[in-house]
Structure formats: structure tokens, C-alpha cells
Design an enzyme around this catalytic site. Sequence first.
Site, PDB file in Angstrom:
ATOM      1  N   ASP A  38     -94.915  39.619 -16.732  1.00 32.13           N
ATOM      2  CA  ASP A  38     -95.601  38.430 -16.214  1.00 32.13           C
ATOM      3  C   ASP A  38     -96.667  37.935 -17.191  1.00 32.13           C
ATOM      4  O   ASP A  38     -97.258  38.732 -17.913  1.00 32.13           O
ATOM      5  CB  ASP A  38     -96.223  38.775 -14.849  1.00 32.13           C
ATOM      6  CG  ASP A  38     -96.573  37.522 -14.062  1.00 32.13           C
ATOM      7  OD1 ASP A  38     -96.022  36.439 -14.365  1.00 32.13           O
ATOM      8  OD2 ASP A  38     -97.400  37.627 -13.142  1.00 32.13           O
TER       9      ASP A  38
ATOM     10  N   ASN B  22     -87.998  32.908  -8.345  1.00 29.75           N
ATOM     11  CA  ASN B  22     -88.233  32.032  -9.511  1.00 29.75           C
ATOM     12  C   ASN B  22     -87.335  30.790  -9.505  1.00 29.75           C
ATOM     13  O   ASN B  22     -87.621  29.829 -10.223  1.00 29.75           O
ATOM     14  CB  ASN B  22     -88.042  32.794 -10.827  1.00 29.75           C
ATOM     15  CG  ASN B  22     -89.129  33.803 -11.124  1.00 29.75           C
ATOM     16  OD1 ASN B  22     -88.886  34.834 -11.746  1.00 29.75           O
ATOM     17  ND2 ASN B  22     -90.359  33.543 -10.688  1.00 29.75           N
TER      18      ASN B  22
HETATM   19  C1  IPE Z   1     -92.582  38.161 -11.243  1.00 34.97           C
HETATM   20  O1  IPE Z   1     -93.402  37.181 -11.816  1.00 34.97           O
HETATM   21  C2  IPE Z   1     -91.161  37.892 -11.608  1.00 34.97           C
HETATM   22  C3  IPE Z   1     -90.802  38.154 -12.990  1.00 34.97           C
HETATM   23  C4  IPE Z   1     -91.582  38.658 -13.904  1.00 34.97           C
HETATM   24  C5  IPE Z   1     -89.441  37.846 -13.324  1.00 34.97           C
HETATM   25  P1  IPE Z   1     -93.835  35.894 -10.981  1.00 34.97           P
HETATM   26  O2  IPE Z   1     -94.747  35.119 -11.847  1.00 34.97           O
HETATM   27  O3  IPE Z   1     -92.632  35.204 -10.477  1.00 34.97           O
HETATM   28  O4  IPE Z   1     -94.590  36.548  -9.745  1.00 34.97           O
HETATM   29  P2  IPE Z   1     -95.610  35.929  -8.704  1.00 34.97           P
HETATM   30  O5  IPE Z   1     -95.024  34.613  -8.251  1.00 34.97           O
HETATM   31  O6  IPE Z   1     -96.909  35.728  -9.404  1.00 34.97           O
HETATM   32  O7  IPE Z   1     -95.708  36.949  -7.622  1.00 34.97           O
HETATM   33  C1  IPE Z   2     -93.094  35.679 -16.211  1.00 40.17           C
HETATM   34  O1  IPE Z   2     -94.040  34.804 -16.724  1.00 40.17           O
HETATM   35  C2  IPE Z   2     -91.710  35.297 -16.612  1.00 40.17           C
HETATM   36  C3  IPE Z   2     -90.884  34.752 -15.523  1.00 40.17           C
HETATM   37  C4  IPE Z   2     -91.193  34.782 -14.251  1.00 40.17           C
HETATM   38  C5  IPE Z   2     -89.628  34.148 -15.911  1.00 40.17           C
HETATM   39  P1  IPE Z   2     -94.532  33.586 -15.865  1.00 40.17           P
HETATM   40  O2  IPE Z   2     -93.684  32.409 -16.176  1.00 40.17           O
HETATM   41  O3  IPE Z   2     -94.609  33.922 -14.427  1.00 40.17           O
HETATM   42  O4  IPE Z   2     -95.977  33.380 -16.453  1.00 40.17           O
HETATM   43  P2  IPE Z   2     -97.278  32.998 -15.651  1.00 40.17           P
HETATM   44  O5  IPE Z   2     -97.447  34.012 -14.560  1.00 40.17           O
HETATM   45  O6  IPE Z   2     -97.079  31.625 -15.116  1.00 40.17           O
HETATM   46  O7  IPE Z   2     -98.365  33.071 -16.667  1.00 40.17           O
HETATM   47 MG    MG Z   3     -96.071  34.714 -13.243  1.00 37.96          MG
END
Ligand code: IPE
Ligand code: IPE
Ligand code: MG
Length: 230
Positions: A17, A65
Site C-alpha cells: 500500500d 479496488n
Molecule cells: C489494500 O490497499 C489492497 C492492496 C494493496 C491491493 P487499499 O489501498 O485498497 O486498502 P484500503 O482501501 O486503504 O483499506
Molecule cells: C496500493 O497502493 C496498490 C493498489 C491498491 C493497487 P494505493 O493505490 O492504494 O496507494 P495509496 O494508498 O492511495 O497511497
Molecule cells: Mg491504498
Amino acid sequence: MADNNNSLPEHIGIIMDGNGRWAAKRGLPRSLGHSAGMKRMIGLAKKAKEAGVHYLTVYALSTENFSRPQEELDGLYALIKKYFKGQAAKLIKSGAAVKIIGDLSLLPPDVAQIIQKGAEKSPADAEFTFIIALGYGARSEIVRAANLAKDKEGALTEGDFASLLYTGGVPDPDLIIRTGGEVRLSNFLLWQAAYAELYFTDTLFPDFTDKKFEKALNEYSSRARRFGGV
Ligand code: IPE
Ligand code: IPE
Ligand code: MG
């Protein structure tokens, strides 16, 4: 106190993340955060393999996602296609296996096909398996297993049920790392994580270097795992 004989985790899960925030901090589009994250993911797979870890599961795209803007998803699909072709093949050439967990029917068919084809060539007896969770959600995995269980006769044991999960045959994760500062599991390996050691860091995923990964391994080795014992 239990013995600290947990020197190296056999199976590590990573919730990757913070890609979006990494890009925003630099005034870059989120897509560049995702490409930096993808590069780091491959680096960590190599590092884990070298270290002697047997399984590394990375959370790349959750069922939740799919609610992101289509433009961001399209960018992610393009990256997955690009990386999967070259890097998965390279990993397999180096003796590793690549396994996908999740519902590939949620992905565009061309993306699902490339992924499936890539993983198919994996050796059966690999010492290191790189598991990519794509279109993955633990709740839907558990419901799917429950539906599969309906066809079985008699009462199921925990082991029988676990074998019906996407991770059937893979040992439970010993360590789950989450980068990006949030302190939650976000629907990742809920059944399998029952006794995992959890490690949270504020480091945004593209900045999670091999050195920081080693720090997590060190912290893991100092934890006392009791599994309910004394
Ligand atoms: C968790 O990250 C999912 C992945 C890393 C694929 P998210 O960014 O989707 O999680 P939340 O929404 O902050 O819980
Ligand atoms: C995690 O990074 C990757 C995926 C969920 C695909 P994020 O896209 O959630 O990054 P932040 O949390 O917005 O910084
Ligand atoms: Mg995220």
C-alpha cells in the site's frame, strides 16, 4: 515464554500500500506510483527468493479496488500486462513458480489470459513460489470454498476447508507486512492469517527497500510465537 526459533518465515504476505501517496508527494500521477510499486514488487520477489523464503504472496489488486476510477484500473492492467510477460517469465526461468490467487474473471479477458499463460509454465517442484493476489478478496475466497464444500460428503475438518481456498497446499503466512501506514488487513488472507505475525510500517510501498524488508525479517525473528501455548 516460547522459544524464538522462528528465524526465517517460510511464507510472507505483503499488502503493498501507498503507491498513490508516493506519487502525490512528488507531484506525479498515481499511475507512476503504481509503476514504481511494480518495480519494487519484482525486486522484493528476488530478495525473498535469495533469502530462502519459500512463499511470497503480494496483494496487488483487491476485489474492493474495482471501485477505483476506470482510468486508474486501465493503467494498472497495462502495467500488469507489461510486467507479467517479461518478469514472470524471468522468475520462472530462474527456477521459481508463479501462482495467481483471486477471481481472474473480474479482470479484462486479455489481462487474465496473459496472467494465466505466464503462470502455467511454472515448475511443480520450485523452492520459491511467488503468489500474486489479483482480483482477490478473502471473504469471496471463503464463500467460494464454502460453496465447494457443499459437494463434499460428511463434516469437514479445518484442513479440508483450507484445501478448498485459493491457497490450498500453501502453508499459512508466518509474517504479513503492510506498508503505507494503515493498520488493517483490507480483506487479505483472513483465514490464513489466524496466527501470522503482523508488521506495519509507514514507509510507502515504492520506498520499501530490501534493507527495510530485512528489518521486518529481523523484527520477525525476535517475536515469540506461542500459538496459544505458554
Ligand atoms: C489494500 O490497499 C489492497 C492492496 C494493496 C491491493 P487499499 O489501498 O485498497 O486498502 P484500503 O482501501 O486503504 O483499506
Ligand atoms: C496500493 O497502493 C496498490 C493498489 C491498491 C493497487 P494505493 O493505490 O492504494 O496507494 P495509496 O494508498 O492511495 O497511497
Ligand atoms: Mg491504498
